[in-house]
Scaffold this active site. Structure first.
Site, PDB file in Angstrom:
ATOM      1  N   LYS A 175      32.692  30.135  27.886  1.00 31.51           N
ATOM      2  CA  LYS A 175      33.161  29.285  28.960  1.00 31.51           C
ATOM      3  C   LYS A 175      33.104  29.949  30.140  1.00 31.51           C
ATOM      4  O   LYS A 175      33.869  31.057  30.449  1.00 31.51           O
ATOM      5  CB  LYS A 175      34.796  28.802  28.652  1.00 31.51           C
ATOM      6  CG  LYS A 175      34.893  27.667  29.724  1.00 31.51           C
ATOM      7  CD  LYS A 175      36.274  27.390  30.299  1.00 31.51           C
ATOM      8  CE  LYS A 175      36.692  28.539  31.341  1.00 31.51           C
ATOM      9  NZ  LYS A 175      36.353  28.063  32.596  1.00 31.51           N
ATOM     10  N   GLU A 250      40.424  42.056  29.615  1.00 33.96           N
ATOM     11  CA  GLU A 250      40.257  42.889  30.707  1.00 33.96           C
ATOM     12  C   GLU A 250      40.793  42.233  32.156  1.00 33.96           C
ATOM     13  O   GLU A 250      40.221  41.101  32.353  1.00 33.96           O
ATOM     14  CB  GLU A 250      38.810  43.323  31.143  1.00 33.96           C
ATOM     15  CG  GLU A 250      38.079  44.147  30.126  1.00 33.96           C
ATOM     16  CD  GLU A 250      38.735  45.770  29.875  1.00 33.96           C
ATOM     17  OE1 GLU A 250      39.612  46.224  30.877  1.00 33.96           O
ATOM     18  OE2 GLU A 250      39.135  46.170  28.692  1.00 33.96           O
ATOM     19  N   CYS A 284      37.381  43.965  39.842  1.00 36.05           N
ATOM     20  CA  CYS A 284      38.278  44.739  39.211  1.00 36.05           C
ATOM     21  C   CYS A 284      38.298  46.056  39.680  1.00 36.05           C
ATOM     22  O   CYS A 284      39.494  46.629  39.754  1.00 36.05           O
ATOM     23  CB  CYS A 284      38.274  44.401  37.910  1.00 36.05           C
ATOM     24  SG  CYS A 284      36.704  44.859  36.810  1.00 36.05           S
ATOM     25  N   GLU A 385      47.153  43.310  43.311  1.00 37.57           N
ATOM     26  CA  GLU A 385      45.661  43.448  43.268  1.00 37.57           C
ATOM     27  C   GLU A 385      45.202  42.273  44.358  1.00 37.57           C
ATOM     28  O   GLU A 385      45.732  40.883  44.214  1.00 37.57           O
ATOM     29  CB  GLU A 385      45.143  43.011  41.965  1.00 37.57           C
ATOM     30  CG  GLU A 385      43.592  42.778  42.030  1.00 37.57           C
ATOM     31  CD  GLU A 385      42.922  42.550  40.738  1.00 37.57           C
ATOM     32  OE1 GLU A 385      43.460  41.396  40.069  1.00 37.57           O
ATOM     33  OE2 GLU A 385      41.935  43.219  40.201  1.00 37.57           O
TER      34      GLU A 385
HETATM   35  P1  NDP Z   1      41.579  33.426  35.931  1.00 35.32           P
HETATM   36  O1  NDP Z   1      42.037  34.393  35.153  1.00 35.32           O
HETATM   37  O2  NDP Z   1      42.331  32.116  36.419  1.00 35.32           O
HETATM   38  O3  NDP Z   1      40.054  33.077  35.297  1.00 35.32           O
HETATM   39  C1  NDP Z   1      39.236  33.636  34.785  1.00 35.32           C
HETATM   40  C2  NDP Z   1      38.609  32.666  33.661  1.00 35.32           C
HETATM   41  O4  NDP Z   1      39.753  32.257  32.779  1.00 35.32           O
HETATM   42  C3  NDP Z   1      37.852  31.583  34.193  1.00 35.32           C
HETATM   43  O5  NDP Z   1      36.888  31.206  33.247  1.00 35.32           O
HETATM   44  C4  NDP Z   1      38.977  30.515  34.181  1.00 35.32           C
HETATM   45  O6  NDP Z   1      38.497  29.213  34.318  1.00 35.32           O
HETATM   46  C5  NDP Z   1      39.804  30.821  32.692  1.00 35.32           C
HETATM   47  N1  NDP Z   1      40.958  30.403  32.745  1.00 35.32           N
HETATM   48  C6  NDP Z   1      41.633  29.714  33.627  1.00 35.32           C
HETATM   49  N2  NDP Z   1      42.922  29.190  33.335  1.00 35.32           N
HETATM   50  C7  NDP Z   1      42.704  29.297  31.810  1.00 35.32           C
HETATM   51  C8  NDP Z   1      43.540  29.054  30.870  1.00 35.32           C
HETATM   52  N3  NDP Z   1      44.838  28.318  30.893  1.00 35.32           N
HETATM   53  N4  NDP Z   1      43.432  29.294  29.373  1.00 35.32           N
HETATM   54  C9  NDP Z   1      41.962  29.868  29.361  1.00 35.32           C
HETATM   55  N5  NDP Z   1      41.293  30.197  30.244  1.00 35.32           N
HETATM   56  C10 NDP Z   1      41.666  30.078  31.540  1.00 35.32           C
HETATM   57  O7  NDP Z   1      41.099  34.182  37.551  1.00 35.32           O
HETATM   58  P2  NDP Z   1      40.833  33.526  38.976  1.00 35.32           P
HETATM   59  O8  NDP Z   1      39.466  33.164  38.769  1.00 35.32           O
HETATM   60  O9  NDP Z   1      41.573  32.348  39.159  1.00 35.32           O
HETATM   61  O10 NDP Z   1      41.046  34.627  39.671  1.00 35.32           O
HETATM   62  C11 NDP Z   1      42.570  34.953  40.121  1.00 35.32           C
HETATM   63  C12 NDP Z   1      42.801  36.476  40.152  1.00 35.32           C
HETATM   64  O11 NDP Z   1      42.459  37.250  38.915  1.00 35.32           O
HETATM   65  C13 NDP Z   1      41.955  36.966  41.272  1.00 35.32           C
HETATM   66  O12 NDP Z   1      42.401  36.899  42.476  1.00 35.32           O
HETATM   67  C14 NDP Z   1      42.100  38.471  40.806  1.00 35.32           C
HETATM   68  O13 NDP Z   1      43.241  39.096  41.177  1.00 35.32           O
HETATM   69  C15 NDP Z   1      42.149  38.326  39.367  1.00 35.32           C
HETATM   70  N6  NDP Z   1      40.680  38.585  38.735  1.00 35.32           N
HETATM   71  C16 NDP Z   1      40.124  39.652  38.074  1.00 35.32           C
HETATM   72  C17 NDP Z   1      38.934  39.830  37.578  1.00 35.32           C
HETATM   73  C18 NDP Z   1      38.682  41.068  37.046  1.00 35.32           C
HETATM   74  O14 NDP Z   1      37.615  41.300  36.813  1.00 35.32           O
HETATM   75  N7  NDP Z   1      39.683  42.046  36.791  1.00 35.32           N
HETATM   76  C19 NDP Z   1      38.220  38.773  37.650  1.00 35.32           C
HETATM   77  C20 NDP Z   1      38.495  37.651  38.176  1.00 35.32           C
HETATM   78  C21 NDP Z   1      39.626  37.368  38.728  1.00 35.32           C
HETATM   79  P3  NDP Z   1      38.296  28.472  35.633  1.00 35.32           P
HETATM   80  O15 NDP Z   1      37.127  29.245  36.148  1.00 35.32           O
HETATM   81  O16 NDP Z   1      37.852  27.299  35.013  1.00 35.32           O
HETATM   82  O17 NDP Z   1      39.637  28.581  36.237  1.00 35.32           O
END
Ligand code: NDP
Length: 486
Positions: A175, A250, A284, A385
């Site tokens: 996904k 991660e 990240c 973050e």
């Molecule tokens: P999320 O954790 O919301 O999203 C990451 C993935 O998880 C996406 O595919 C998302 O789907 C999915 N997801 C969302 N809700 C659920 C759920 N309930 N169960 C399972 N999977 C789910 O991160 P965001 O993209 O919203 O980013 C928010 C914050 O997270 C950022 O501002 C940053 O601080 C952090 N982040 C850190 C990253 C890293 O590399 N360490 C990468 C991205 C974000 P969908 O896209 O459909 O919401």
């Protein structure tokens, strides 16, 4: 014409059961809709997980080198479309074309790395107390696994999860993030062109809220690999523990550089700025804190601020832009809120701090590259973050003090020290709480053949990439063989 893209289940491109779609928007131009994607539901995840389960035994029964041959072909397919894939990545995610091309090329390398990795030994022979016994271990796949990925590296992260999962004999339900689904689809297309049998890799798009729980809780799914926020990561961990599935997370970082008086100042300034501002700080492993020893605080701060003020923002189509927009309006608001909180707590705004206005910036989600000085280690901007182009500069009396500040956050992903002093470098490497340690390097940037992951709240203490991926995507079978009739 606006294109509608489909899910990929059991080797076929199909609509979601909901008959609904969602829009994918260009963050540099909110009127540019990149495409419509399937708004999938639990039902769609169930079908995909079933397809992955039905195909698992056939895929696992192939030899490693046979599975690797599909990855080689996928690498060639991705490489042949590199420019198109990079352009659509930039269009939907906002990062510069240079970075998008680099990331796509890295995806090709990851595929080739795991295609070759399966030629390496996948077990050990263990000496037995009985001279005639053969005791050995072999690595066996988990089964169907779920791969849930974020938008910030929409090629590299899916591939560093999917390629080893497949190479070691698992089947996959993938996904992609809803903010970068087209790039996820391009990853799947490359593997489809590599000739993967139907059902081995399946993709469902749609919000994490409507698909995520099923992806983890579905009885066919035996492992989950996730990159994203801590909030969602923790929820996934709870679901996975309760059903007994293996999981790997991660998550965030609050990555420091420590700058010593004997550093190469040009290098320290350039790599701190690039670590903080490239990809608009949405990595990240981005540098978000510079902890600078008192003796050089003034010079380092002035030079960083000068450099940051020269950085050019622009849409990915502008090849001279250093950084692009943030990925979404929500992300832009989140970063601007942190900037206000920093000001409110008394940090000194030295550069940037605003959303940019005027053409072409009104069309996108831009935030100026921002530098704060006088940042106290307890401030919110020093602890949370931010995931945007914001650098916090904090002073320290000596290395010991700097390490205390560096380690005083809940995260432990990456960290760097700028110095010429070997003893300081060794002490830093020993004492810093970080899974990825650099000396005279940028906090971001990893090589696919080396393990990657964080300490503390940055990960589930697992590692991805390199041979570490094998630890997650396989389990060990220990086999004792004795001669018959002894
Ligand atoms: P999320 O954790 O919301 O999203 C990451 C993935 O998880 C996406 O595919 C998302 O789907 C999915 N997801 C969302 N809700 C659920 C759920 N309930 N169960 C399972 N999977 C789910 O991160 P965001 O993209 O919203 O980013 C928010 C914050 O997270 C950022 O501002 C940053 O601080 C952090 N982040 C850190 C990253 C890293 O590399 N360490 C990468 C991205 C974000 P969908 O896209 O459909 O919401």
């Amino acid at each position: 014409m606006l294109e509608t893209y489909q899910n990929y289940v059991n080797g076929k491109w199909v609509n979601a059961s909901t008959s609904q779609t969602f829009q994918d928007i260009n963050p540099a131009d909110k009127d540019d809709v990149v495409g419509l994607f399937q708004a999938s539901s639990r039902e769609d995840v169930k079908h995909a997980a079933q397809a992955a389960a039905e195909e698992f035994s056939g895929w696992a029964a192939l030899s490693g080198p046979q599975r690797g041959s599909f990855l080689y072909k996928a690498a060639d397919a991705l490489e042949s479309r590199l420019e198109d894939v990079a352009r659509s990545l930039s269009r939907e995610e906002g990062k510069t074309l240079m970075e998008a091309r680099g990331e796509t090329a890295r995806g090709v390398t990851i595929l080739r790395y795991y295609a070759a990795e399966v030629m390496n030994p996948q077990g050990d022979v263990i000496p037995s107390v009985n001279a005639k016994s053969l005791v050995y271990t072999s690595r066996v796949p988990l089964g169907p696994v779920a791969v849930i990925t974020p938008w910030n590296f929409p090629i590299a992260i899916p591939l560093w999860k999917i390629a080893p999962a497949l190479a070691y004999g698992n089947t996959v339900v993938f996904k992609p993030a809803s903010l970068a689904p087209l790039t996820g689809l391009n990853v799947v297309k490359a593997l489809q062109d590599g000739g993967l049998p139907p059902g081995v890799l399946n993709m469902v798009t749609g919000s994490g809220a409507s698909t995520g729980e099923e992806l983890v809780k579905n009885p066919f799914i035996k492992g989950v690999s996730f990159t994203g926020s801590n909030e969602i990561g923790r929820e996934i961990a709870t679901w996975a523990v309760n059903k007994g599935a293996k999981f790997q997370l991660e998550m965030g970082g609050k990555n420091p550089v420590i700058v010593m008086p004997d550093c190469d100042m040009d290098q320290a300034v350039e790599l701190t700025v690039s670590g903080a501002m490239r990809s608009a700080g949405q990595k990240c492993t981005a540098t978000s804190r510079a902890i600078v020893l008192d003796d050089i605080l003034e010079e380092f701060t002035e030079r960083v601020v000068d450099r940051v003020k020269q950085l050019k923002l622009g849409p990915a189509t502008d090849e001279s832009a250093y950084l692009g927009p943030l990925v979404s309006q929500e992300q832009q608001q989140r970063v601007l809120t942190y900037i206000e909180r920093g000001k409110g707590q008394g940090a000194l705004l030295l550069a940037g701090g605003k959303a940019l206005t005027g053409a072409p910036f009104d069309q996108g989600f831009y935030v100026e590259p921002t530098v704060f000085g006088n940042v106290n280690e307890d401030m919110i901007i020093s602890q949370d973050e931010i995931f945007g182009p914001v650098l916090c500069i904090t002073s320290a009396a000596n290395l010991d003090h700097a390490l205390k500040i560096a380690n005083g956050v809940r995260y432990g992903l990456s960290a760097s020290l700028f110095t010429r002093d070997l003893n300081a470098a060794m002490e830093f490497a020993r004492r810093i709480d970080a899974g990825l340690v650099r000396i005279n390097g940028e906090t971001s940037g990893v090589e696919p053949q080396a393990p990657f992951g964080g300490m503390k709240a940055s990960s589930s203490h697992s590692r991805e990439q390199g041979q570490s991926a094998k630890e997650f995507y396989t389990e060990i079978k220990t086999v004792y063989i004795d001669p018959a009739g002894r």
